[in-house]
Design an enzyme around this catalytic site. Structure first.
Site, PDB file in Angstrom:
ATOM      1  N   ARG A   1     119.814  46.685  -8.399  1.00 12.18           N
ATOM      2  CA  ARG A   1     119.052  45.694  -8.843  1.00 12.18           C
ATOM      3  C   ARG A   1     118.832  44.595  -8.907  1.00 12.18           C
ATOM      4  O   ARG A   1     118.315  43.379  -9.141  1.00 12.18           O
ATOM      5  CB  ARG A   1     117.443  46.866  -9.534  1.00 12.18           C
ATOM      6  CG  ARG A   1     117.021  47.715  -8.600  1.00 12.18           C
ATOM      7  CD  ARG A   1     116.448  48.284  -9.429  1.00 12.18           C
ATOM      8  NE  ARG A   1     116.871  50.008  -9.487  1.00 12.18           N
ATOM      9  CZ  ARG A   1     116.450  51.105 -10.120  1.00 12.18           C
ATOM     10  NH1 ARG A   1     115.600  50.751 -10.314  1.00 12.18           N
ATOM     11  NH2 ARG A   1     117.602  51.924  -9.721  1.00 12.18           N
TER      12      ARG A   1
ATOM     13  N   PRO B   1     120.186  51.000 -19.106  1.00 10.12           N
ATOM     14  CA  PRO B   1     120.716  51.432 -20.278  1.00 10.12           C
ATOM     15  C   PRO B   1     120.408  50.479 -21.051  1.00 10.12           C
ATOM     16  O   PRO B   1     119.494  49.610 -20.990  1.00 10.12           O
ATOM     17  CB  PRO B   1     122.059  50.491 -19.385  1.00 10.12           C
ATOM     18  CG  PRO B   1     121.616  50.528 -18.120  1.00 10.12           C
ATOM     19  CD  PRO B   1     120.568  50.911 -17.868  1.00 10.12           C
ATOM     20  N   GLU B   2     120.160  51.634 -22.511  1.00 14.34           N
ATOM     21  CA  GLU B   2     119.954  50.816 -23.808  1.00 14.34           C
ATOM     22  C   GLU B   2     121.102  50.669 -24.876  1.00 14.34           C
ATOM     23  O   GLU B   2     122.364  51.214 -24.491  1.00 14.34           O
ATOM     24  CB  GLU B   2     118.779  51.796 -23.958  1.00 14.34           C
ATOM     25  CG  GLU B   2     117.230  51.360 -22.467  1.00 14.34           C
ATOM     26  CD  GLU B   2     116.535  52.613 -23.916  1.00 14.34           C
ATOM     27  OE1 GLU B   2     116.018  52.443 -24.715  1.00 14.34           O
ATOM     28  OE2 GLU B   2     115.611  52.854 -22.816  1.00 14.34           O
TER      29      GLU B   2
END
Length: 288
Positions: free
Chosen positions: A127, A2-3
């Site tokens: 993560r 995600p950016e």
DNA sequence: CCGGACTCCTGTGCGC
DNA sequence: TGCGCACAGGAGTCCG
């Protein structure tokens, strides 16, 4: 990963379900994904479970705010939580009765009620590069976390961008990736906007002419806006709050296309490493 | 002070 | 078919 476009799209899909909803209960499955905004953007997580109020329990969500890749949920008590998705994070909204396909790696859960409708907001992050920052107020979050970052990539001016790039001896790609320079750009949109502006990622940022920075600014805003409209880029993990994938990956010109033909000149796209990141560009269109 | 290298973490995909 | 390993990367931290 995600950016800015993914987080902006996420914000838009969450707003209808969240704004106006009351937080009935909060469940924390892992305290180490929680951090205090008062401590700044550091990564050391909590060891002990915080009070429910710190995670908005018994308050009503009044607003969502985004800065760069971070998304804040603001409540009527003044308290706010800021979610950073990192690499693999997801914020999902599951209406009561619906079933989340994967329930592993859910670290935090907010039970919401809004005009009779109930649902769960879930923070899932396999993560765990992401996290949830708790702030006593939006002002505290902005002061302690957001103000140490550069301006948001969608609202930064060309002049401010030029001043920031002039200040560093690093490559232009390294500068774009640095959230202290501007907030919101990650590996995908750095490569895509540099391609759009025909700038070589290895060029030293401070040596770019005003005209080239101007072109980069236009390209960056254009690429980001277009990606927001497509619902972001889904490579593997990213989905919005409803579980839908973004389609912008289909429009990538360089990212993930090493060895393929350049969509502009037909040349072969090459892959190198810049700032410890995989970088794809067209050696013919993006000369040094 | 600045910038590059290292680190965290798990799922995926490749080669043998 | 299965095992093991390299790789993906956001961003804090460490070190030269």
């Amino acid at each position: 990963m995600p950016e800015l476009p993914e987080v902006e799209h996420l914000k838009r899909t969450l707003e209808p379900a969240l704004v106006g909803a009351r937080v009935e209960r909060v469940h924390v499955y892992r305290t180490d994904v929680l951090r205090r905004a008062a401590d700044g953007p550091g990564r050391s997580g909590l060891k002990r479970r915080p009070s429910g109020a710190a995670l908005l329990q018994s308050s009503t969500i009044v607003d969502l705010k985004r800065h760069g890749k971070q998304l804040a949920i603001v409540s009527d008590s003044g308290a706010a939580v800021c979610v950073h998705l990192g690499m693999s994070g997801q914020l999902r909204y599951v209406p009561a009765g619906d079933v989340l396909t994967r329930t592993d790696h859910v670290h935090c859960q907010w039970s919401l009620k809004r005009s009779g409708a109930q649902g769960e907001l879930l923070f899932r992050d396999p993560r765990r590069f992401g996290g949830v920052w708790m702030a006593s107020s939006l002002a505290e979050l902005e002061e302690r976390c957001w103000s140490v970052m550069g301006p948001d990539a969608l609202t930064i001016s060309a002049a401010a961008m030029q001043a920031a790039l002039k200040r560093t001896q690093r490559s232009v790609k390294a500068a774009l990736l640095d959230q202290h320079v501007l907030a919101g750009v990650g590996n995908i949109y750095a490569d895509e906007s540099l391609f759009d502006a025909r700038i070589n990622p290895q060029v030293q940022a401070s040596t770019l002419s005003a005209a080239r920075v101007q072109r980069l600014h236009v390209a960056l805003v254009s690429v980001l806006r277009s990606a927001v409209d497509s619902g972001g880029s889904t490579l593997r993990d990213y989905v919005d709050s409803t579980g839908a994938k973004g389609s912008f990956a289909l429009k990538h010109n360089v990212y993930g296309r090493a060895g393929s033909e350049c969509t502009r000149c037909g040349g072969k796209l090459v892959q190198i490493v810049v700032a410890q990141r995989t970088t794809v560009y067209c050696a013919r269109c993006q000369k040094r």
